[in-house]
Design an enzyme around this catalytic site. Structure first.
Site, short mmCIF file in Angstrom:
data_model
loop_
_atom_site.label_atom_id
_atom_site.label_comp_id
_atom_site.label_asym_id
_atom_site.label_seq_id
_atom_site.Cartn_x
_atom_site.Cartn_y
_atom_site.Cartn_z
N LYS A 117 0.83 -1.21 0.00
CA LYS A 117 0.00 0.00 0.00
C LYS A 117 0.86 1.26 0.00
O LYS A 117 0.45 2.29 -0.52
CB LYS A 117 -0.96 -0.01 1.18
CG LYS A 117 -2.11 -0.98 0.98
CD LYS A 117 -3.31 -0.64 1.86
CE LYS A 117 -4.47 -1.59 1.58
NZ LYS A 117 -5.54 -1.49 2.58
N LYS A 200 -3.50 -10.25 -7.09
CA LYS A 200 -4.77 -10.53 -6.42
C LYS A 200 -5.91 -9.68 -6.99
O LYS A 200 -5.70 -8.52 -7.32
CB LYS A 200 -4.56 -10.18 -4.93
CG LYS A 200 -5.68 -10.54 -4.01
CD LYS A 200 -5.45 -9.96 -2.62
CE LYS A 200 -5.73 -8.48 -2.56
NZ LYS A 200 -5.85 -7.91 -1.21
N LYS A 203 -10.59 -4.74 -4.82
CA LYS A 203 -11.65 -3.73 -4.98
C LYS A 203 -11.10 -2.45 -5.60
O LYS A 203 -11.83 -1.69 -6.21
CB LYS A 203 -12.21 -3.25 -3.65
CG LYS A 203 -12.49 -4.21 -2.58
CD LYS A 203 -13.10 -3.44 -1.39
CE LYS A 203 -13.39 -4.35 -0.24
NZ LYS A 203 -12.27 -4.43 0.71
#
Ligand code: TYM
Length: 335
Positions: A117, A200, A203
């Protein structure tokens, strides 16, 4: 949740930070339902966690209510289970502070999600992103949780949660229950992106990289038809060399409730077009009834608001018991 008959406790949460994908559904939410009879369950909308990345306030509010409706539409009964928003139960942030004092910088530095992140949001590497796993540990430990169903990406966060709890108990006695992760041992624990099957499904990915649980049938068919595969044409499981095909087989099997081997056998020699069509139909047949129920629920704002209010009250009651005990153990003056 009954206050008299004690089953073991199950806890899990999803961030209302984007559209919920079939990765979230297969890796986590469908297991909530499968396990819910055997446990006293709490299902949380992790809205505080969502703030670690900048959110549009109106979107965050709307998505929190939508996630509650989705939980219910997926079969989680809000009478039997506690469905609530993390920010409505102030004990989460309070326990997180205490646990921060039992967590080492070095441990948090090793978290792969923090590293990922930080790369993705290089302009906003905030302290919340760094201490994210501590708040997650507080979520779980507040309820003396026995089991936490999650996808494979949360394994490291469960490990640090257990380490923090063991460290705390090592000093103060058996105050916190040590939770067990519940992660599928198959590739269903990590559903991959449709247009880059080596990463992966997320969202926050590009719109064609995921299937949203509220995508309509035509969108689902279109996205799956475009999914990246390979050129050898054989339908078999091989995550190393055939990540795209393996992912489609995994999705198809999870949605049909059969084994990936059964999917391979049935579609042997029929080509990727057939695999994509079969996967689309399996996804649509699971999502259609959920979507119908979801639409009905989301239009009843009062009902959702009542569910969240009652969920927060029930969760607060349980959370307070643990927090009081922790405050006492660490020496905070109780009066
Ligand atoms: P979140 O919101 O990213 O994802 C929610 C759940 O979906 C799983 N998941 C996947 N499973 C399989 N394949 C995928 N592509 C995929 N993407 C997501 C996640 O593993 C997760 O189970 N930190 C958590 C939220 C959280 C939490 C908690 C979970 C906050 N507090 C306490 C458990 C217990 C998260 O970011 O989930």
């Amino acid at each position: 949740m009954s206050e008299t008959v004690h089953k073991p406790t199950l806890y899990s949460a999803v961030q209302p930070s984007g559209t919920i994908t079939i990765g979230n559904y297969i890796g986590a939410i469908r297991n909530f339902k499968l396990l819910s009879d055997e446990y006293d369950c709490l299902f949380c909308m992790a809205d505080l966690h969502a703030l670690t990345v900048r959110q549009n306030p109106a979107d965050l509010r709307r998505r929190t209510a939508e996630l509650a409706a989705l939980y219910i539409a997926c079969g989680l009964d809000p009478e039997k289970n506690i469905i609530y928003a993390q920010s409505h139960v102030h004990q989460h942030a309070e326990l997180a502070w205490i646990l921060n004092c039992f967590t080492y910088m070095g441990e948090l530095n090793r978290m792969t999600q923090f590293k990922e992140k930080s790369l993705k949001h290089a302009d906003n590497i905030n302290a919340g992103l760094f201490t994210y796993p501590v708040l997650m540990a507080a979520d779980i430990l507040l309820y003396q949780t026995n089991v936490v169903p999650v996808g494979a990406d949360q394994k490291q966060h469960l490990e640090i949660c257990r380490d923090i709890a063991n460290r705390f108990n090592g000093v103060y006695g058996n105050v916190l229950t040590i939770p067990e992760p519940y992660i599928a041992k198959t590739s269903a624990a990590r559903i991959m992106s449709l247009n880059d099957p080596t990463s992966k499904m997320s969202k926050s990915g590009e719109v064609d990289s995921y299937i949203s649980v509220v995508d309509d049938p035509d969108t689902i068919r279109r996205k799956l038809r475009r999914a990246v595969t390979d050129s050898d044409g054989e339908i078999r499981l091989d995550p190393e060399n055939k990540p795209g095909v393996t992912n489609l087989i995994t999705i198809c099997a999870a949605m049909r409730g059969c084994t990936p081997e059964e999917v391979c056998q049935e579609l042997q020699g029929k080509g990727y077009g057939a695999l994509k069509d079969a996967t689309a139909e399996a996804v649509i047949s699971v999502l259609s009834p959920i979507q119908e129920e979801y639409k009905r629920l989301i239009s009843d704002k009062q009902y959702i608001s009542d569910v969240l209010k009652s969920g927060a009250e029930r969760a607060s009651y349980l959370a307070n018991r643990t927090l009081r005990k922790v405050y006492k153990k660490v020496g905070l003056y109780q009066g």
